[in-house]
Design a protein around this motif. Structure first.
Motif, PDB file in Angstrom:
ATOM      1  N   ARG A  39       0.849  -1.210   0.000  1.00 50.13           N
ATOM      2  CA  ARG A  39       0.000   0.000   0.000  1.00 50.13           C
ATOM      3  C   ARG A  39       0.880   1.255   0.000  1.00 50.13           C
ATOM      4  O   ARG A  39       0.595   2.221  -0.721  1.00 50.13           O
ATOM      5  CB  ARG A  39      -0.938  -0.001   1.208  1.00 50.13           C
ATOM      6  N   LYS A  46       2.208   7.091  -6.815  1.00 52.67           N
ATOM      7  CA  LYS A  46       1.334   8.172  -7.295  1.00 52.67           C
ATOM      8  C   LYS A  46       2.041   9.512  -7.159  1.00 52.67           C
ATOM      9  O   LYS A  46       1.903  10.387  -8.006  1.00 52.67           O
ATOM     10  CB  LYS A  46       0.028   8.188  -6.495  1.00 52.67           C
ATOM     11  N   LYS A  49       4.456   9.848  -9.945  1.00 52.88           N
ATOM     12  CA  LYS A  49       3.754   9.860 -11.227  1.00 52.88           C
ATOM     13  C   LYS A  49       4.050   8.620 -12.066  1.00 52.88           C
ATOM     14  O   LYS A  49       3.737   8.583 -13.240  1.00 52.88           O
ATOM     15  CB  LYS A  49       4.105  11.120 -12.047  1.00 52.88           C
ATOM     16  N   ILE A  51       2.653   5.525 -11.836  1.00 57.12           N
ATOM     17  CA  ILE A  51       1.611   4.881 -11.041  1.00 57.12           C
ATOM     18  C   ILE A  51       1.615   3.371 -11.244  1.00 57.12           C
ATOM     19  O   ILE A  51       1.688   2.867 -12.370  1.00 57.12           O
ATOM     20  CB  ILE A  51       0.237   5.483 -11.408  1.00 57.12           C
ATOM     21  N   LYS A  52       1.556   2.658 -10.122  1.00 54.53           N
ATOM     22  CA  LYS A  52       1.477   1.188 -10.159  1.00 54.53           C
ATOM     23  C   LYS A  52       0.077   0.772  -9.718  1.00 54.53           C
ATOM     24  O   LYS A  52      -0.531   1.409  -8.854  1.00 54.53           O
ATOM     25  CB  LYS A  52       2.478   0.575  -9.154  1.00 54.53           C
ATOM     26  N   ASP A  53      -0.420  -0.318 -10.303  1.00 51.94           N
ATOM     27  CA  ASP A  53      -1.670  -0.904  -9.829  1.00 51.94           C
ATOM     28  C   ASP A  53      -1.352  -1.859  -8.676  1.00 51.94           C
ATOM     29  O   ASP A  53      -0.277  -2.443  -8.622  1.00 51.94           O
ATOM     30  CB  ASP A  53      -2.364  -1.691 -10.954  1.00 51.94           C
ATOM     31  N   PHE A  54      -2.320  -2.027  -7.787  1.00 53.67           N
ATOM     32  CA  PHE A  54      -2.165  -3.021  -6.735  1.00 53.67           C
ATOM     33  C   PHE A  54      -2.119  -4.421  -7.349  1.00 53.67           C
ATOM     34  O   PHE A  54      -2.866  -4.704  -8.283  1.00 53.67           O
ATOM     35  CB  PHE A  54      -3.370  -2.989  -5.780  1.00 53.67           C
ATOM     36  N   PRO A  55      -1.274  -5.322  -6.835  1.00 55.88           N
ATOM     37  CA  PRO A  55      -1.456  -6.735  -7.200  1.00 55.88           C
ATOM     38  C   PRO A  55      -2.744  -7.233  -6.537  1.00 55.88           C
ATOM     39  O   PRO A  55      -3.155  -6.688  -5.516  1.00 55.88           O
ATOM     40  CB  PRO A  55      -0.225  -7.424  -6.604  1.00 55.88           C
ATOM     41  N   SER A  56      -3.355  -8.256  -7.118  1.00 59.12           N
ATOM     42  CA  SER A  56      -4.667  -8.660  -6.591  1.00 59.12           C
ATOM     43  C   SER A  56      -4.544  -9.543  -5.340  1.00 59.12           C
ATOM     44  O   SER A  56      -5.439  -9.545  -4.504  1.00 59.12           O
ATOM     45  CB  SER A  56      -5.491  -9.374  -7.656  1.00 59.12           C
ATOM     46  N   ASP A  73       1.953 -10.077  -9.245  1.00 58.65           N
ATOM     47  CA  ASP A  73       2.237  -9.131 -10.322  1.00 58.65           C
ATOM     48  C   ASP A  73       3.157  -9.639 -11.428  1.00 58.65           C
ATOM     49  O   ASP A  73       3.403  -8.934 -12.391  1.00 58.65           O
ATOM     50  CB  ASP A  73       2.763  -7.796  -9.751  1.00 58.65           C
ATOM     51  N   ARG A 137      -4.709  -4.293  -1.284  1.00 58.01           N
ATOM     52  CA  ARG A 137      -5.360  -2.988  -1.181  1.00 58.01           C
ATOM     53  C   ARG A 137      -6.055  -2.828   0.176  1.00 58.01           C
ATOM     54  O   ARG A 137      -5.985  -1.765   0.789  1.00 58.01           O
ATOM     55  CB  ARG A 137      -6.404  -2.830  -2.294  1.00 58.01           C
TER      56      ARG A 137
ATOM     57  N   TYR B   9      -3.550  -9.531 -17.152  1.00 56.60           N
ATOM     58  CA  TYR B   9      -3.238  -8.381 -16.301  1.00 56.60           C
ATOM     59  C   TYR B   9      -4.414  -8.101 -15.363  1.00 56.60           C
ATOM     60  O   TYR B   9      -4.227  -7.801 -14.186  1.00 56.60           O
ATOM     61  CB  TYR B   9      -2.933  -7.139 -17.156  1.00 56.60           C
ATOM     62  N   CYS B  12      -4.396 -10.530 -12.402  1.00 56.36           N
ATOM     63  CA  CYS B  12      -3.283 -10.421 -11.450  1.00 56.36           C
ATOM     64  C   CYS B  12      -3.230  -9.073 -10.729  1.00 56.36           C
ATOM     65  O   CYS B  12      -2.399  -8.897  -9.849  1.00 56.36           O
ATOM     66  CB  CYS B  12      -1.949 -10.651 -12.165  1.00 56.36           C
ATOM     67  N   HIS B  13      -4.100  -8.139 -11.104  1.00 54.39           N
ATOM     68  CA  HIS B  13      -4.038  -6.813 -10.503  1.00 54.39           C
ATOM     69  C   HIS B  13      -5.391  -6.338 -10.017  1.00 54.39           C
ATOM     70  O   HIS B  13      -6.436  -6.790 -10.500  1.00 54.39           O
ATOM     71  CB  HIS B  13      -3.463  -5.791 -11.513  1.00 54.39           C
ATOM     72  N   ASP B  14      -5.335  -5.432  -9.085  1.00 54.26           N
ATOM     73  CA  ASP B  14      -6.533  -4.821  -8.470  1.00 54.26           C
ATOM     74  C   ASP B  14      -6.556  -3.386  -8.999  1.00 54.26           C
ATOM     75  O   ASP B  14      -5.993  -2.478  -8.402  1.00 54.26           O
ATOM     76  CB  ASP B  14      -6.349  -4.857  -6.950  1.00 54.26           C
ATOM     77  N   ARG B  45      -5.020   5.074 -17.380  1.00 57.27           N
ATOM     78  CA  ARG B  45      -3.797   5.506 -16.708  1.00 57.27           C
ATOM     79  C   ARG B  45      -3.700   7.033 -16.710  1.00 57.27           C
ATOM     80  O   ARG B  45      -3.257   7.632 -15.729  1.00 57.27           O
ATOM     81  CB  ARG B  45      -2.580   4.884 -17.404  1.00 57.27           C
ATOM     82  N   ALA B  52      -4.167  11.835  -9.447  1.00 53.82           N
ATOM     83  CA  ALA B  52      -3.071  11.826  -8.472  1.00 53.82           C
ATOM     84  C   ALA B  52      -2.565  13.240  -8.213  1.00 53.82           C
ATOM     85  O   ALA B  52      -2.017  13.520  -7.145  1.00 53.82           O
ATOM     86  CB  ALA B  52      -1.926  10.940  -8.972  1.00 53.82           C
ATOM     87  N   HIS B  91      -9.604   2.927   3.054  1.00 50.83           N
ATOM     88  CA  HIS B  91      -8.773   4.098   2.721  1.00 50.83           C
ATOM     89  C   HIS B  91      -8.795   4.506   1.253  1.00 50.83           C
ATOM     90  O   HIS B  91      -8.967   5.699   0.957  1.00 50.83           O
ATOM     91  CB  HIS B  91      -7.343   3.932   3.250  1.00 50.83           C
TER      92      HIS B  91
END
Lengths: 154, 154
Positions: A39, A46, A49, A51-56, A73, A137, B9, B12-14, B45, B52, B91
């Motif tokens: 997290r 962010k 800049k 930006i990464k997505d959360f892994p699930s 990921d 997340r 993708y 594997c991602h949130d 994105r 952001a 959050h």
């Protein structure tokens, strides 16, 4: 020369930062803390800049020596561990989907952490123990999917 | 040609994705589930980077779906020794609600995906204004099981 060796040692250890930890009976807590780190990492991305997505999912497995943790990921090359590759192929080709499960075979975090345990020298898939899996997340638990339950008997 | 997110993708991602649904700007956390094909990865994105840069002003006119949180707390009861933490769960959803989105979680209940509204601006005037950014429109049936009664127009 000594500094080079120390630097090399540190970089090898850092590459396993989230992959190994000493087992201390608090395996689930360590996955939960990994989610905390993820997290923070996403929040910082962010600001930068990039930006990464959360892994699930974040998951872990442990032997009597070590705890292995990782996320969804990326996917390893399972052909490096023929025992694991064979077990995954029992339910279908790696990278494909089957009717019983909505997830791709080999894409989950559980086979990935099993991969790292076996790369590290553990050779008995049946004696691997898995922690709870968490959603990075939110820190909530995720149940094992049908593919993982069938392959690892969890 | 702008491409939607690749299936592997998505698994594997949130992913945080943004859209307009019934004239309401929504944020959805995908939780490894399906992202509609109308959501193009590069455009999404761009929206993430734009958001952001916006400073969250600590808007207190946010409402949280307490019914869903109570239900989730019951689902999360388990023996891993880690209590369900509402603040950790909320959050990111509160953050996007403060930016003016109706924030939705693509939660997994009984091994199926169901959308649940988590947090939203209390007043319509606080909804996100799309001055510089364009969001794709998606039909309501892309949000499986969402209960719009939770968010009542004011």
């Amino acid at each position: 020369m000594i500094q080079t060796i120390i630097g090399l040692f540190n970089s090898i250890m850092n590459s396993f930062q989230y992959k190994t930890a000493r087992r201390n009976g608090l395996e689930n807590k360590q996955i939960y803390e990994l989610c905390d780190n993820i997290r923070r990492r996403v929040k910082n991305s962010k600001k930068r800049k990039n930006i990464k997505d959360f892994p699930s999912v974040a998951a872990g497995c442990y032997t009597n020596r070590n705890l292995y943790v990782d996320t969804t990921d990326s996917r390893p090359n399972y052909s490096q561990v023929p025992i694991l590759e064979h077990e995954l192929q029992q339910i279908g080709p790696i990278g494909s989907k089957r009717n019983q499960c909505k997830y791709t075979i080999g894409a989950c975090a559980e086979p990935k952490v099993a991969f790292f345990a076996m790369i590290d020298g553990w050779n008995n898939l049946r004696t691997l123990k898995f922690t709870f899996s968490y959603r990075p997340r939110t820190g909530t638990k995720k149940k094992y999917c049908r593919n993982c339950r069938d392959v690892f008997n969890i | 040609m702008k491409q939607p997110y690749r299936k592997i993708y998505q698994e594997c991602h949130d992913i945080d994705w943004f859209a307009i649904c019934n004239n309401v700007p929504i944020h959805v956390a995908s939780n490894g589930g399906n992202v509609p094909s109308q959501i193009k990865s590069r455009d999404n994105r761009t929206v993430q980077k734009y958001l952001a840069n916006i400073e969250v002003n600590g808007n207190n006119n946010i409402r949280v779906n307490q019914d869903w949180l109570n239900e989730l707390e019951l689902l999360e009861q388990n023996d891993d020794g880690i209590a369900f933490d509402r603040n950790t769960y909320l959050h990111t959803f509160v953050e996007f609600a403060q930016l003016g989105f109706v924030s939705i979680d693509n939660a997994i209940i009984n091994e199926e995906y169901h959308c649940r509204i988590v947090a939203f601006p209390q007043n319509r005037k606080d909804l996100f204004k799309m001055n510089n950014i364009e969001l794709p429109e998606i039909p309501l049936n892309e949000l499986a099981g969402v209960d719009l009664n939770v968010w009542k127009e004011k």
